[in-house]
Design an enzyme around this catalytic site. Structure first.
Site, PDB file in Angstrom:
ATOM      1  N   SER A 101      31.905  34.777  35.682  1.00  0.00           N
ATOM      2  CA  SER A 101      32.272  35.559  36.841  1.00  0.00           C
ATOM      3  C   SER A 101      32.874  36.920  36.507  1.00  0.00           C
ATOM      4  O   SER A 101      32.927  37.781  37.377  1.00  0.00           O
ATOM      5  CB  SER A 101      33.268  34.767  37.696  1.00  0.00           C
ATOM      6  OG  SER A 101      34.481  34.556  36.985  1.00  0.00           O
ATOM      7  N   SER A 139      33.811  32.231  32.084  1.00  0.00           N
ATOM      8  CA  SER A 139      33.748  33.476  32.868  1.00  0.00           C
ATOM      9  C   SER A 139      34.128  34.741  32.118  1.00  0.00           C
ATOM     10  O   SER A 139      33.903  35.840  32.623  1.00  0.00           O
ATOM     11  CB  SER A 139      34.618  33.354  34.121  1.00  0.00           C
ATOM     12  OG  SER A 139      33.941  32.589  35.088  1.00  0.00           O
ATOM     13  N   LYS A 159      40.140  42.459  36.145  1.00  0.00           N
ATOM     14  CA  LYS A 159      39.291  41.651  37.031  1.00  0.00           C
ATOM     15  C   LYS A 159      40.010  41.467  38.370  1.00  0.00           C
ATOM     16  O   LYS A 159      41.221  41.260  38.407  1.00  0.00           O
ATOM     17  CB  LYS A 159      39.022  40.295  36.371  1.00  0.00           C
ATOM     18  CG  LYS A 159      37.999  39.416  37.078  1.00  0.00           C
ATOM     19  CD  LYS A 159      37.814  38.101  36.316  1.00  0.00           C
ATOM     20  CE  LYS A 159      36.781  37.187  36.959  1.00  0.00           C
ATOM     21  NZ  LYS A 159      36.657  35.898  36.228  1.00  0.00           N
TER      22      LYS A 159
END
Lengths: 100, 485, 485
Positions: free
Chosen positions: C154, C178, C79
């Site tokens: 996210s 997330s 990420k």
């Protein structure tokens, strides 16, 4: 509870984010709605409850010995600098007094 | 100068950099004077993703300092973020301690002139230092920009906050000097105000006599970042005069922050910001609570050296004059010298007399401290022994000390090399005395007819013939014996 | 072997024994990324040359070294709020566009040391603030199962990348769901570890007391494989735990009998789409048939979780994001003085949702509001944790839907922040309480994935993985959306 435009300006100044005056009303309304929702917390009886702050266990003290580790090469420290001069970070002039 | 219907109220906030090897939250060197941005890493540059890890030694030093001021140590404290934007503060928050400082309620005993009083310490907290800005051009106002050097960012600090217990510039100076002295014993800081390793903010207000409200309600002026003990005194003096003048003119004193201009010896108003600072303190989530066990605190306490007040008591007990005590106590190197010297020579007054007169004069002339003295405590003690047992006269001792100082050699070595030992042998001296008596019949006559002064002349003649090495006591005795026969 | 049909564990095994080269594996995945990511936009940067070089390095290792690498040759998506040394790290923000970190996150370092090959950085909502990946400054990611829908957020990029098989493993971060919510939306497994289980060093902080890095994978076993490698004490993160790390893969081999599953009414009532609820209930029925027990439990403070979370997370974020000031790195807007530099840089560099949360958080910490908002939220947080502690006296794990809904349409939510915040209701409690939680695929509603979440006591990751494995065994897995026929 509603966030006035003046309060939006105050908070934006603290956060150092420029907010256009035309947006102050909209942002104030959005934040006010969220804050209105937060008022539900007032219903919770928290007498004799300590704030939690964080969730760390006590498996170690989280400290380090006083040993010097190698620093970054200066070029690395400055590699991402938007502007630099004389091996330092360059910033535009400071108006007004010092803070802190 | 001051209006008698007001009392001066002074409180000091003193920042002291701790002399750890590495910074407070990262492994960068804690060193003054390195090239710009060479002692920096992701943590102290405030780079994304970097996390602080507390330096254990910084905690020990901070706790040692607080214990030296008799503070109460909080066994569970924590760090907080103090938030404001400024380019010398890379994360835009300073890791500090807000409502749970690690130490509270200590005290410092000060002597200012003939008055003695206790200044209370309200709190001591740990925090990280900020970096440094170099302004382009002459000054901040005319500057086209500034350059940021973050070598100092993250250096460990303690902030010592006094109660407003001082009532004059002299007391503030005395407090600062005592603070420095105690800290130098604990040995946790370089304490160099000119390098910024010790910095001071002074709060000055005027309290109407008989005022019973909270001092917090008085309009308080904070003088920021004064860089020497002397200037703290000057700034406070100026501020007292300024505020007194305003009060005399019936004007109000504004609560504000002021700076101090060294050249003009005046304080000046630092333009008040558009709005008051709101530091938005909250507990630092990147660090666990700071837990200190009673046992650990006790071990730090046990490791403290004898502190100035204990020394004062001890030295007073030894019969040393108050004045000498203060000289000794304010210089730990001197005190260390004295202590070592007393291991070899137990006559305290003899040792202090020599240290504070001849030794000090020689050291001052050479710009050296007692720690750097070429004549060590053991060497001085040896010299004093040689005087004590009559090997050397006092005057020879003084001469020899200079020689020892210049050569670094011991007293015994020099005595041998220079043939300097005092002559105490009766047989040797009797010869000299006999010949002096023979050569000065007139003086001998004078002596015998009651002129006591004549004896001194004869002693002098013997000393001259022995190049000063004769023991004056022995010569005296022999002369009397021989003349009084 | 059919590389794309195999798990991370199988790939690593093949590379270890030399059946296939790491370079081949990496090439297969890079090829797939080139073909598929144009439309999905799961990735923000791809390191083809670096990945190939790393793979060749692995291939050149002596066999006995390679056999010790649990992730030998496994391509990894990271990420883009987790720092990597070869690829830039933007956190999905314009303010960090093109930022190259001088160091790598501990979790990445550990994965790489275990043989993983970082191939790309995954898209995300800016700084992790969002549940749809639409708040990325670099454009949204599409859900591989339905490309007009969001992948969640996210960690939407990493989750979509796993579902589309652009890599077998990904590292995400989870502050309020997330990892888990995008895992649910993309039909994969995502685990948020106990706070402190995985080092946060190198994770760009959103809310420091809530953030954790965790694995995303297609199977529970693969998630355990990555978790194993990244877990454990890190001296660079003071909030990481020294609690010993369990052997997750070994424990997975033990079947779980008589698991007591707490079913909290608060997570199955209003606000949860009925179709989602029935998918989860149906899985629970099957688990019961297999010998698990379900127990109705009460987590009374659940309804306050969103309010507490959306005060605490933005407050910490407002502080953590202050370092993005245009001075030392990142985007700098034009300005003639310092304050304008700050204000312009942050206004132009941050997206709308980030600005909203920073302002909200700043307000919550500001003078006069701190106790009412921030402290109150932290007290309610303590009660939410207490609810769980009491529940875990009765049950082994707590079950909930991972998200109250199925993936929603791109662009359908953006104008209603409060509605968006409320959709995090099932996931934020684990972060507030610091507890581990895993989301596993539970089935589909009209072709759209639904996730089931288990929340366990601190350090119960092994148990959560075993419980997740049980769900895998009773849920039929459909064909992956983009896998080759």
């Amino acid at each position: 509870m509603a966030l006035s435009e003046q309060m939006v300006r105050h908070v934006a100044t603290l956060a150092r984010i420029r907010v256009d005056s035309k947006d102050e009303g909209r942002i104030g309304a959005e934040l006010s709605r969220v804050l209105e929702y937060m008022t539900m917390l007032e219903r919770v009886d928290t007498t004799a409850v300590d704030p939690m702050w964080q969730s760390v266990d006590a498996t170690w003290d989280g400290q380090r010995d006083d040993e010097v580790q190698s620093s970054l090469e200066r070029a690395q420290a400055l590699a991402n600098a938007p502007e630099q001069r004389d091996e330092m970070f360059l910033i535009p002039r400071i108006l007004g007094g010092e803070e802190g | 100068m001051a209006d008698p219907s007001y009392e001066v109220v002074v409180g000091l906030e003193v920042h002291v950099e701790l002399k750890t090897k590495s910074k407070m939250f990262c492994g960068c060197a804690n060193a003054f004077g390195a090239g710009p941005n060479t002692n920096t890493c992701p943590v102290c540059l405030g780079m994304p993703g970097a996390l602080p890890v507390l330096n254990r030694e910084a905690v020990r030093m901070a706790v040692a300092a607080a214990l030296a001021f008799n503070c109460t140590i909080r066994q569970r404290s924590r760090f907080d973020r103090k938030q404001y934007f400024y380019p010398d503060l890379p994360k835009a928050y300073q890791i500090s301690q807000y409502d749970a400082p690690f130490a509270e309620w200590g005290s410092v005993a000060i002597r200012s002139g003939s008055t003695r009083r206790t200044v209370r310490i309200r709190r001591i907290h740990m925090e990280e230092d900020a970096g440094k800005l170099n302004h382009l051009g002459q000054n901040l106002q005319s500057s086209a920009g500034s350059l940021v050097d973050l070598n100092r960012a993250g250096v460990p600090l303690i902030e010592i906050v006094s109660e407003p217990d001082m009532s004059s510039a002299d007391e503030a100076r005395a407090y600062l000097n005592e603070l420095r002295t105690v800290l130098s014993y604990v040995d946790v800081s370089d304490l160099r105000m000119e390098e910024g390793s010790m910095r001071c903010d002074a709060n000055v207000s005027m309290k109407p006599v008989g005022f019973v409200g909270s001092l917090e309600d008085l309009p308080r002026v904070e003088i920021k970042n004064v860089n020497s003990v002397r200037n703290v005194g000057r700034a406070i003096e100026y501020e007292i005069a300024r505020q007194s003048r305003l009060l005399a003119a019936g004007e109000a004193i504004t609560k504000e922050t002021r700076g101090f201009n060294d050249a003009s010896a005046r304080t000046y108003s630092q333009r008040s910001k558009e709005e008051a600072n709101d530091y938005r303190y909250f507990p630092e989530p990147d660090l666990p609570p700071l837990m200190l066990t009673g046992e650990w605190i006790a071990s730090v306490k046990a490791g403290l050296p004898t502190l100035p007040d204990a020394w004062r008591e001890r030295l007073t007990g030894m019969g040393i004059a108050d004045q000498d005590i203060e000289t000794l106590v304010h210089d730990p190197a001197q005190l260390a010298f004295l202590t070592r010297c007393l291991e070899y020579e137990s006559d305290v007054r003899l040792v202090t007399t020599w240290m504070l007169s001849d030794m000090l004069r020689l050291l001052n002339a050479a710009d050296l401290t007692f720690a750097e003295s070429p004549v060590g405590p053991e060497q001085l003690a040896e010299l004093l022994h040689l005087i004590g047992d009559g090997t050397l006269s006092g005057r020879m001792g003084k001469e020899l000390l200079e020689n020892m100082f210049a050569t670094g050699k011991s007293a015994k070595t020099l005595i041998e090399q220079l043939g300097m030992a005092q002559i105490t042998d009766d047989r040797v001296l009797r010869e000299q005395v006999t010949s002096v008596i023979a050569d000065h019949a007139k003086v001998v006559e004078d002596y015998r007819s009651g002129k006591a002064k004549a004896l001194g002349f004869l002693v002098g003649q013997v000393m001259k013939r022995t190049r000063g090495q004769a023991s004056p006591e022995v010569v005296n005795r022999l002369l009397r014996e021989m003349l009084d026969e | 072997m059919d590389t794309l049909a195999t798990s991370a564990g199988e790939i690593a095994q093949s590379v270890r024994v030399g059946d296939v080269s790491a370079e081949h594996i990496v090439n297969v995945y890079l090829d797939r990324i080139r073909r598929l990511d144009g439309e999905l936009h799961a990735l923000l940067s791809v390191d083809e040359a670096g990945a190939r070089a790393a793979a060749r390095m692995l291939d050149s290792l002596p066999a006995e070294q390679r056999t010790r690498l649990p992730l030998a040759g496994v391509p990894l998506v990271v990420k883009d709020n987790i720092l990597t040394d070869r690829l830039p790290t933007s956190a999905g923000s314009k303010i960090l566009a093109g930022f190259y970190s001088p160091f790598q996150a501990t979790a990445v370092e550990r994965a790489v040391a275990a043989g993983a090959v970082v191939v790309a950085k995954g898209n995300l909502d800016e700084f992790g603030m969002g549940s749809s990946t639409e708040h990325s400054a670099f454009g949204p990611t599409r859900n591989p199962w339905a490309r007009d829908r969001v992948p969640g957020g996210s960690s939407g990029g990493p989750a979509a990348a796993i579902a589309a098989n652009l890599a077998p493993l990904a590292l995400g971060s989870d502050t309020g769901g997330s990892i888990r919510q995008p895992a649910a939306f993309c039909g994969i497994v995502g685990l948020k570890p106990t706070y402190g289980r995985v080092s946060r060093f190198g994770l760009i902080a959103y809310a420091s007391s809530l953030d954790q890095i965790g694995p995303l994978a297609r199977t529970v076993r693969d998630a355990g494989l990555l978790l194993q490698v990244i877990s454990g004490l890190d001296a660079r993160d003071a909030t990481s735990s020294a609690e010993p790390v369990a052997d997750y893969l070994a424990e997975l081999e033990y079947p779980l009998r008589g698991l007591r599953i707490g079913v909290p009414s608060q997570y199955f009532g209003a606000g949860i789409e009925p179709e989602v609820r029935s998918v989860v209930m149906s899985v629970l029925d099957r688990l019961k048939a297999g010998g698990a027990q379900t127990v109705e439990i009460n987590l009374p403070h659940t309804e306050y979780a969103i309010a507490a979370y959306y005060l605490i997370a933005p407050a910490e974020a407002s502080s953590n994001l202050s370092r993005f000031d245009g001075v030392r790195y990142g985007f700098r807007a034009g300005a003639s003085d310092l304050v304008s530099l700050y204000q312009n840089t942050r206004a132009e560099g941050f997206g709308g949702e980030v600005v909203r949360r920073v302002l909200l958080g700043t307000h919550a910490l500001s003078a006069g509001y701190y106790d009412q908002y921030y402290v109150k939220a932290q007290k309610v947080r303590a009660l939410i944790r207490r609810d769980f502690m009491e529940a875990f006296a009765e049950v082994d794990v707590v079950v909930t839907p991972t998200a109250p809904e199925v993936p929603f349409g791109l662009g359908s939510r953006r104008d209603d922040p409060l509605k968006m915040y409320q959709s995090d209701i099932c996931t934020v409690t684990a972060n507030l309480a610091g507890l581990p939680a895993v989301s596993v695929p539970a089935g589909f509603v009209e072709g759209l994935p639904v996730g089931l979440q288990f929340i366990g006591p601190a350090y119960s990751e092994a148990l959560l993985l075993r419980a997740g494995r049980m769900v895998e065994e009773v849920v039929e897995r459909p064909r992956w959306p983009l896998d080759e026929p």
